[in-house]
Each structure stands twice: as C-alpha cells, then as structure tokens.
Motif scaffolding. Sequence first.
Motif, PDB file in Angstrom:
ATOM      1  N   GLU A 124       0.815  -1.142  -0.030  1.00 53.08           N
ATOM      2  CA  GLU A 124      -0.070  -0.220   0.055  1.00 53.08           C
ATOM      3  C   GLU A 124       0.873   1.153  -0.172  1.00 53.08           C
ATOM      4  OE1 GLU A 124      -3.316   0.327  -0.388  1.00 53.08           O
ATOM      5  OE2 GLU A 124      -3.172  -1.953  -0.836  1.00 53.08           O
ATOM      6  N   LYS A 127       1.991   2.878  -3.463  1.00 60.10           N
ATOM      7  CA  LYS A 127       1.082   3.509  -4.302  1.00 60.10           C
ATOM      8  C   LYS A 127       0.764   5.070  -4.123  1.00 60.10           C
ATOM      9  CE  LYS A 127      -1.651  -1.192  -4.258  1.00 60.10           C
ATOM     10  NZ  LYS A 127      -3.009  -1.422  -3.630  1.00 60.10           N
ATOM     11  N   ARG A 151      -1.090   7.545   5.832  1.00 59.90           N
ATOM     12  CA  ARG A 151      -1.013   6.293   5.202  1.00 59.90           C
ATOM     13  C   ARG A 151      -0.075   5.289   6.033  1.00 59.90           C
ATOM     14  NH1 ARG A 151      -0.687  10.272   0.859  1.00 59.90           N
ATOM     15  NH2 ARG A 151      -2.413   9.877  -0.377  1.00 59.90           N
ATOM     16  N   ASN A 155      -1.251   1.807   7.899  1.00 61.94           N
ATOM     17  CA  ASN A 155      -0.537   0.418   7.330  1.00 61.94           C
ATOM     18  C   ASN A 155       0.222  -0.123   8.526  1.00 61.94           C
ATOM     19  OD1 ASN A 155      -1.571  -0.110   4.671  1.00 61.94           O
ATOM     20  ND2 ASN A 155      -0.847   1.939   4.268  1.00 61.94           N
TER      21      ASN A 155
END
Length: 171
Positions: A124, A127, A151, A155
């Motif tokens: 992830e 990206k 982010r 994660n």
Amino acid sequence: MRKKVLISVTNEHWIHKMVVRRLLQLIQDTRYDINIIMPSHKPYENNLHHIVNDVLKDGYDFWLNIDSDNPPERNPLDLVVLNKAVIGLPTPITHFDVFEGLRKVDAVGTGCVLFARRVFEHPEMQKGCFTRKLNPDGTVERGNDISFCERARKNGFEIYAHYDYFCGHFS
C-alpha cells in the motif's frame, strides 16, 4: 555486513552550505554503507516517489531525506540503530512545547526524516505514499508529509520524532 543508507537532499538546484557541511560529515560515518543523491524532480512529491523507487531498487536498509535548507544539528545516522519505521528530526518553531528524546507522534515533516526500507516494501505504501490529499474542488486538504504519515499509520507503522536531534532551517 554494514547497513546501506541512502541520503537524499531534495532540492531545486540549490543547497544551503550548512547542509553541504553536514553531508561532508555524514559521508565519513564508517558504520554504514552510504550513498548521497541530490535529486531535483518536480513537483516535490514526484521527487520523493523517485527516491522511494531508488530505495527499493538498490537495496537500501534506510533512507535519510534532508531538505536543501534543513541541516540536522547532530548526526541523524545515530538513529539508525533504533530501527524505527519513521523518525522525524524536528525543526524548532515557536509554538510547540519543548520535548526531549524519542517520542511517538502522529506526524512529522519531511524536512529531515529517517525511513526504514520496510515502510516502502509494504504494497500500500508503493501506491503514491507521498501524494497530497485534495478537497473536491482541487485545493489541498493534507500536504504530502501529513498524508504520508496518515498512510503509514493506517498500514501499521509508527511515527516518531527525536527531540534531541533538531535541525536548522534557512528558508
């Protein structure tokens, strides 16, 4: 075998002499296999994503990013042994409380920050992890550094700041 550390100085074709001075000291640190790059891709998030690709492609264990005007006052490579996912080196500003040592935080700026490779190995995080978050009208809701930290936390990565490792700022 020594850990591989990539040091990047993100810039727009100008680097402050105090950052260069620190780089000359860092390159002499024999604890690590060090490579220094000075990328100037635009916009800034694009520059960071190019460096993420370098970290993954060339097998670096850690990535230290330093902005062109944000020299660390102490050796940030000392923090590699802590093996944290993300450690920001704060730039003092007048409106925050004074802290000491390593503290878990919600977010750090990208002016001077140490990343572990494992952050970018996460699918992830490959990206566009530094992409800004936009409002529906195209204005910026969250900048690249806050968006990255959100982010990373989502994660499973913890974000730290080390308040014994401040940086100067010449902007």
